[in-house]
Design an enzyme around this catalytic site. Structure first.
Site, PDB file in Angstrom:
ATOM      1  N   GLY A   1      -1.393  -8.654   6.007  1.00 55.57           N
ATOM      2  CA  GLY A   1      -1.015  -9.955   5.475  1.00 55.57           C
ATOM      3  C   GLY A   1      -0.797  -9.840   3.985  1.00 55.57           C
ATOM      4  O   GLY A   1      -1.173  -8.845   3.373  1.00 55.57           O
TER       5      GLY A   1
ATOM      6  N   LYS B   1      -4.637 -18.832   5.989  1.00 57.39           N
ATOM      7  CA  LYS B   1      -5.900 -18.448   6.635  1.00 57.39           C
ATOM      8  C   LYS B   1      -6.442 -19.605   7.465  1.00 57.39           C
ATOM      9  O   LYS B   1      -6.898 -19.418   8.600  1.00 57.39           O
ATOM     10  CB  LYS B   1      -6.934 -18.009   5.591  1.00 57.39           C
ATOM     11  CG  LYS B   1      -6.571 -16.747   4.840  1.00 57.39           C
ATOM     12  CD  LYS B   1      -6.494 -15.532   5.769  1.00 57.39           C
ATOM     13  CE  LYS B   1      -6.140 -14.255   5.037  1.00 57.39           C
ATOM     14  NZ  LYS B   1      -5.831 -13.131   5.922  1.00 57.39           N
TER      15      LYS B   1
ATOM     16  N   SER C   1       0.870  -1.190   0.000  1.00 53.84           N
ATOM     17  CA  SER C   1       0.000   0.000   0.000  1.00 53.84           C
ATOM     18  C   SER C   1       0.898   1.229   0.000  1.00 53.84           C
ATOM     19  O   SER C   1       2.114   1.102   0.171  1.00 53.84           O
ATOM     20  CB  SER C   1      -0.900  -0.006   1.240  1.00 53.84           C
ATOM     21  OG  SER C   1      -0.122  -0.154   2.408  1.00 53.84           O
TER      22      SER C   1
ATOM     23  N   SER D   1     -11.111 -15.720   4.838  1.00 53.89           N
ATOM     24  CA  SER D   1     -11.529 -15.711   3.432  1.00 53.89           C
ATOM     25  C   SER D   1     -12.396 -16.919   3.139  1.00 53.89           C
ATOM     26  O   SER D   1     -12.231 -17.989   3.760  1.00 53.89           O
ATOM     27  CB  SER D   1     -10.270 -15.763   2.568  1.00 53.89           C
ATOM     28  OG  SER D   1     -10.599 -16.080   1.248  1.00 53.89           O
TER      29      SER D   1
ATOM     30  N   TYR E   1      -1.534 -19.354   0.283  1.00 56.77           N
ATOM     31  CA  TYR E   1      -2.244 -18.219   0.883  1.00 56.77           C
ATOM     32  C   TYR E   1      -3.444 -18.711   1.682  1.00 56.77           C
ATOM     33  O   TYR E   1      -3.641 -18.324   2.840  1.00 56.77           O
ATOM     34  CB  TYR E   1      -2.703 -17.241  -0.215  1.00 56.77           C
ATOM     35  CG  TYR E   1      -3.801 -16.309   0.255  1.00 56.77           C
ATOM     36  CD1 TYR E   1      -3.522 -15.274   1.153  1.00 56.77           C
ATOM     37  CD2 TYR E   1      -5.130 -16.493  -0.149  1.00 56.77           C
ATOM     38  CE1 TYR E   1      -4.540 -14.440   1.612  1.00 56.77           C
ATOM     39  CE2 TYR E   1      -6.143 -15.665   0.308  1.00 56.77           C
ATOM     40  CZ  TYR E   1      -5.848 -14.646   1.188  1.00 56.77           C
ATOM     41  OH  TYR E   1      -6.846 -13.828   1.653  1.00 56.77           O
TER      42      TYR E   1
HETATM   43  P1  NAD Z   1      -4.072  -5.193   1.085  1.00 53.75           P
HETATM   44  O1  NAD Z   1      -2.819  -5.828   0.600  1.00 53.75           O
HETATM   45  O2  NAD Z   1      -4.625  -4.048   0.327  1.00 53.75           O
HETATM   46  O3  NAD Z   1      -3.891  -4.737   2.608  1.00 53.75           O
HETATM   47  C1  NAD Z   1      -3.059  -5.423   3.516  1.00 53.75           C
HETATM   48  C2  NAD Z   1      -2.175  -4.386   4.195  1.00 53.75           C
HETATM   49  O4  NAD Z   1      -1.335  -5.054   5.146  1.00 53.75           O
HETATM   50  C3  NAD Z   1      -1.252  -3.652   3.214  1.00 53.75           C
HETATM   51  O5  NAD Z   1      -1.397  -2.259   3.409  1.00 53.75           O
HETATM   52  C4  NAD Z   1       0.141  -4.138   3.582  1.00 53.75           C
HETATM   53  O6  NAD Z   1       1.114  -3.141   3.373  1.00 53.75           O
HETATM   54  C5  NAD Z   1      -0.023  -4.513   5.041  1.00 53.75           C
HETATM   55  N1  NAD Z   1       0.888  -5.552   5.535  1.00 53.75           N
HETATM   56  C6  NAD Z   1       1.150  -6.753   4.967  1.00 53.75           C
HETATM   57  N2  NAD Z   1       1.993  -7.452   5.748  1.00 53.75           N
HETATM   58  C7  NAD Z   1       2.261  -6.678   6.842  1.00 53.75           C
HETATM   59  C8  NAD Z   1       3.045  -6.860   8.012  1.00 53.75           C
HETATM   60  N3  NAD Z   1       3.734  -7.998   8.224  1.00 53.75           N
HETATM   61  N4  NAD Z   1       3.086  -5.868   8.927  1.00 53.75           N
HETATM   62  C9  NAD Z   1       2.381  -4.702   8.730  1.00 53.75           C
HETATM   63  N5  NAD Z   1       1.619  -4.488   7.640  1.00 53.75           N
HETATM   64  C10 NAD Z   1       1.563  -5.467   6.712  1.00 53.75           C
HETATM   65  O7  NAD Z   1      -5.152  -6.362   1.210  1.00 53.75           O
HETATM   66  P2  NAD Z   1      -6.730  -6.263   1.461  1.00 53.75           P
HETATM   67  O8  NAD Z   1      -7.402  -6.656   0.210  1.00 53.75           O
HETATM   68  O9  NAD Z   1      -7.070  -5.013   2.132  1.00 53.75           O
HETATM   69  O10 NAD Z   1      -6.910  -7.494   2.460  1.00 53.75           O
HETATM   70  C11 NAD Z   1      -6.906  -7.305   3.867  1.00 53.75           C
HETATM   71  C12 NAD Z   1      -7.023  -8.670   4.533  1.00 53.75           C
HETATM   72  O11 NAD Z   1      -8.201  -9.316   4.070  1.00 53.75           O
HETATM   73  C13 NAD Z   1      -5.871  -9.609   4.221  1.00 53.75           C
HETATM   74  O12 NAD Z   1      -5.570 -10.356   5.379  1.00 53.75           O
HETATM   75  C14 NAD Z   1      -6.444 -10.502   3.145  1.00 53.75           C
HETATM   76  O13 NAD Z   1      -5.827 -11.763   3.124  1.00 53.75           O
HETATM   77  C15 NAD Z   1      -7.894 -10.600   3.579  1.00 53.75           C
HETATM   78  N6  NAD Z   1      -8.795 -10.933   2.479  1.00 53.75           N
HETATM   79  C16 NAD Z   1      -8.794 -10.139   1.366  1.00 53.75           C
HETATM   80  C17 NAD Z   1      -9.636 -10.470   0.310  1.00 53.75           C
HETATM   81  C18 NAD Z   1      -9.629  -9.638  -0.953  1.00 53.75           C
HETATM   82  O14 NAD Z   1     -10.131 -10.090  -1.970  1.00 53.75           O
HETATM   83  N7  NAD Z   1      -9.136  -8.405  -0.950  1.00 53.75           N
HETATM   84  C19 NAD Z   1     -10.475 -11.581   0.396  1.00 53.75           C
HETATM   85  C20 NAD Z   1     -10.466 -12.346   1.561  1.00 53.75           C
HETATM   86  C21 NAD Z   1      -9.618 -12.006   2.603  1.00 53.75           C
HETATM   87  C1  UD1 Z   2      -9.369 -15.216  -5.802  1.00 57.25           C
HETATM   88  C2  UD1 Z   2      -8.575 -16.273  -5.118  1.00 57.25           C
HETATM   89  C3  UD1 Z   2      -9.129 -16.489  -3.728  1.00 57.25           C
HETATM   90  C4  UD1 Z   2      -9.101 -15.162  -2.951  1.00 57.25           C
HETATM   91  C5  UD1 Z   2      -9.879 -14.120  -3.748  1.00 57.25           C
HETATM   92  C6  UD1 Z   2      -9.784 -12.760  -3.104  1.00 57.25           C
HETATM   93  C7  UD1 Z   2      -7.738 -17.746  -6.918  1.00 57.25           C
HETATM   94  C8  UD1 Z   2      -7.811 -19.109  -7.516  1.00 57.25           C
HETATM   95  N1  UD1 Z   2      -8.589 -17.508  -5.899  1.00 57.25           N
HETATM   96  O1  UD1 Z   2     -10.714 -15.630  -5.823  1.00 57.25           O
HETATM   97  O2  UD1 Z   2      -8.367 -17.451  -3.034  1.00 57.25           O
HETATM   98  O3  UD1 Z   2      -9.682 -15.324  -1.678  1.00 57.25           O
HETATM   99  O4  UD1 Z   2      -9.330 -14.005  -5.071  1.00 57.25           O
HETATM  100  O5  UD1 Z   2     -10.766 -11.924  -3.661  1.00 57.25           O
HETATM  101  O6  UD1 Z   2      -6.930 -16.914  -7.302  1.00 57.25           O
HETATM  102  N2  UD1 Z   2     -11.503 -13.933 -13.745  1.00 57.25           N
HETATM  103  C9  UD1 Z   2     -11.372 -13.806 -15.120  1.00 57.25           C
HETATM  104  N3  UD1 Z   2     -10.364 -13.034 -15.601  1.00 57.25           N
HETATM  105  C10 UD1 Z   2      -9.478 -12.365 -14.785  1.00 57.25           C
HETATM  106  C11 UD1 Z   2      -9.625 -12.505 -13.380  1.00 57.25           C
HETATM  107  C12 UD1 Z   2     -10.639 -13.303 -12.906  1.00 57.25           C
HETATM  108  O7  UD1 Z   2     -12.161 -14.383 -15.883  1.00 57.25           O
HETATM  109  O8  UD1 Z   2      -8.574 -11.688 -15.291  1.00 57.25           O
HETATM  110  C13 UD1 Z   2     -12.626 -14.752 -13.220  1.00 57.25           C
HETATM  111  C14 UD1 Z   2     -12.188 -15.919 -12.363  1.00 57.25           C
HETATM  112  O9  UD1 Z   2     -12.004 -17.054 -13.141  1.00 57.25           O
HETATM  113  C15 UD1 Z   2     -13.383 -16.045 -11.404  1.00 57.25           C
HETATM  114  C16 UD1 Z   2     -13.880 -14.601 -11.246  1.00 57.25           C
HETATM  115  O10 UD1 Z   2     -13.381 -13.899 -12.372  1.00 57.25           O
HETATM  116  O11 UD1 Z   2     -14.428 -16.800 -12.006  1.00 57.25           O
HETATM  117  C17 UD1 Z   2     -13.372 -13.925  -9.991  1.00 57.25           C
HETATM  118  O12 UD1 Z   2     -11.966 -14.038  -9.947  1.00 57.25           O
HETATM  119  P1  UD1 Z   2     -11.091 -13.291  -8.815  1.00 57.25           P
HETATM  120  O13 UD1 Z   2     -11.507 -11.873  -8.761  1.00 57.25           O
HETATM  121  O14 UD1 Z   2      -9.652 -13.586  -9.099  1.00 57.25           O
HETATM  122  O15 UD1 Z   2     -11.564 -13.962  -7.472  1.00 57.25           O
HETATM  123  P2  UD1 Z   2     -11.611 -15.525  -7.060  1.00 57.25           P
HETATM  124  O16 UD1 Z   2     -11.057 -16.396  -8.109  1.00 57.25           O
HETATM  125  O17 UD1 Z   2     -12.984 -15.809  -6.597  1.00 57.25           O
END
Ligand code: NAD
Ligand code: UD1
Length: 340
Positions: free
Chosen positions: A82, A153, A36, A124, A149
């Site tokens: 993370g 979790k 970030s 997640s 990853y």
């Molecule tokens: P993000 O990468 O935008 O935010 C994570 C933040 O944590 C970043 O700003 C990064 O700099 C910071 N960070 C990473 N490791 C660190 C450490 N060791 N010490 C201090 N800061 C650290 O990700 P996000 O999309 O905001 O996701 C937040 C959380 O939600 C994560 O744990 C991610 O795994 C979980 N999550 C995200 C999604 C998604 O699709 N975005 C889905 C399911 C779960």
């Molecule tokens: C992915 C991760 C999942 C994680 C989540 C976070 C994989 C296999 N899974 O989920 O573990 O928790 O992101 O949000 O990476 N798609 C396309 N073209 C693209 C990108 C995606 O067709 O360029 C499709 C994918 O096949 C899927 C859908 O869009 O059907 C959503 O994809 P994505 O946004 O990557 O999320 P997930 O695969 O659900």
């Protein structure tokens, strides 16, 4: 409450900081800025009208984490920090296990020492693994994943359950997010992936804004209505509100030691439906081609949402059209993401 938000400069953390401040909580942020940019912070301060103290270090630095808890009053922690890129985690598994587990260990140690008893953890839908039937229900016995990853979790959920069982008074809310998309309605903050986006929505947004030529749709032959994958997309502002609800629920129910909630909408949307919704919201045609399936992808993933609705009193309110309109506002105003 005075809430420490780890990873508060990231995508979901930044939106949650605003939701917490809006609900009257005090916030402090710790972030290493590994994924970030510091320039998100002045925007959060402008949007909230409040100063946000930021501690820039890696949580795995146990001395710094300990000092933070010694110096600051902290009532609760929301732990977003993370690494989260699935593909990268298969190439660098050790980095993922080290970062995601190591940061949680340092945090739990400091919380224990300083008697901080409330933790909300970012999990997640990936923990439901490949074999679970949809919609995913929270009360499954066995969690698993198909990539490092996801395993971080699953492991963190187990660690939190074990630590909570051994620590009277500790309360842990595990929030299993489905597919967070969208941006704050101001267009000032949003998702800012580094490099080529792995996820669908940021990829579509970058095609719309001219940064990428065309979307590859991964698989057109799934057993779904239009052959493309179904996912439960949830607006990040709704997701942020879920964290505030979880904090309130733990405070009102001190008997809870550890409990998991799905945060999703319960609706599956296909890749092509999302493409067309984004075209409507932006007025820009999205070039795409259907290519082969992506390894590890499932045909469908969506939540059973009743537990969060009945227990947390929370439900997602924003539509797919809202998600696309807000993403477009953010992306078109900030084509290169945050400055810096
Ligand atoms: P993000 O990468 O935008 O935010 C994570 C933040 O944590 C970043 O700003 C990064 O700099 C910071 N960070 C990473 N490791 C660190 C450490 N060791 N010490 C201090 N800061 C650290 O990700 P996000 O999309 O905001 O996701 C937040 C959380 O939600 C994560 O744990 C991610 O795994 C979980 N999550 C995200 C999604 C998604 O699709 N975005 C889905 C399911 C779960
Ligand atoms: C992915 C991760 C999942 C994680 C989540 C976070 C994989 C296999 N899974 O989920 O573990 O928790 O992101 O949000 O990476 N798609 C396309 N073209 C693209 C990108 C995606 O067709 O360029 C499709 C994918 O096949 C899927 C859908 O869009 O059907 C959503 O994809 P994505 O946004 O990557 O999320 P997930 O695969 O659900």
């Amino acid at each position: 409450m005075r809430v420490l938000v780890t990873g508060g400069a990231g995508y979901i953390g930044s939106h949650t900081v605003l939701a917490l401040l809006d609900a009257g909580h005090e916030v402090l942020v710790v972030d290493s800025f590994a994924n970030s940019k510091p320039t998100v912070i002045p925007r959060l301060e402008e949007l909230s009208g409040q100063h946000i103290p930021v501690h820039a270090f890696d949580l795995r630095d146990a001395d710094k984490t300990e000092r933070l808890f010694a110096d600051e009053r902290i009532d609760a922690v929301i732990h977003f920090a993370g690494l989260k890129a699935v593909g990268e985690s298969t190439e660098q598994p050790l980095a993922y296990y080290e970062n995601n587990l190591g940061s949680t260990f340092a945090l739990l140690r400091a919380m224990e020492r300083h008697d901080v008893r409330t933790l909300v953890f970012s999990s997640s839908a990936t923990v439901y693994g490949e074999d679970a039937p949809v919609p995913y229900v929270e009360n499954r016995d066995h969690l698993s994943s198909s990539n490092p990853y996801g395993w971080t979790k699953v492991m963190q959920e187990q660690i939190l359950a074990d630590v909570a069982a051994a620590s009277p008074g500790l309360q842990v809310a595990i929030l299993r997010y489905f597919n967070p998309v969208g941006a704050h309605e101001s267009g000032q903050i949003g998702e800012d992936p580094q490099g080529i986006p792995n996820n669908l929505m940021p990829y579509i947004a970058q095609v719309a804004v001219g940064r990428r030529e065309r979307l590859s749709v991964f698989g057109g032959d799934y057993d779904t209505p239009d052959g493309t994958g179904l996912r439960d997309y949830i607006h990040v502002v709704d997701l942020a509100a879920g964290h505030v609800a979880a904090l309130g629920h733990l405070a009102a129910n001190p008997e809870i030691a550890v409990r998991a909630w799905n945060l999703g909408t319960g609706q599956g949307t296909s890749v092509l439906e999302m493409v067309h919704a984004f075209e409507r919201a932006s007025g820009v045609p999205i070039a795409y081609e259907i290519v082969g399936r992506r390894a590890g992808d499932l045909p469908a993933s969506y939540a059973k949402t009743e537990r969060a609705e009945t227990e947390l009193g929370w439900r997602a309110e924003r539509s797919i059209d809202d998600m696309c309109a807000d993403t477009w506002r953010w992306q078109s105003a900030n084509p290169q993401g945050f400055p810096g």
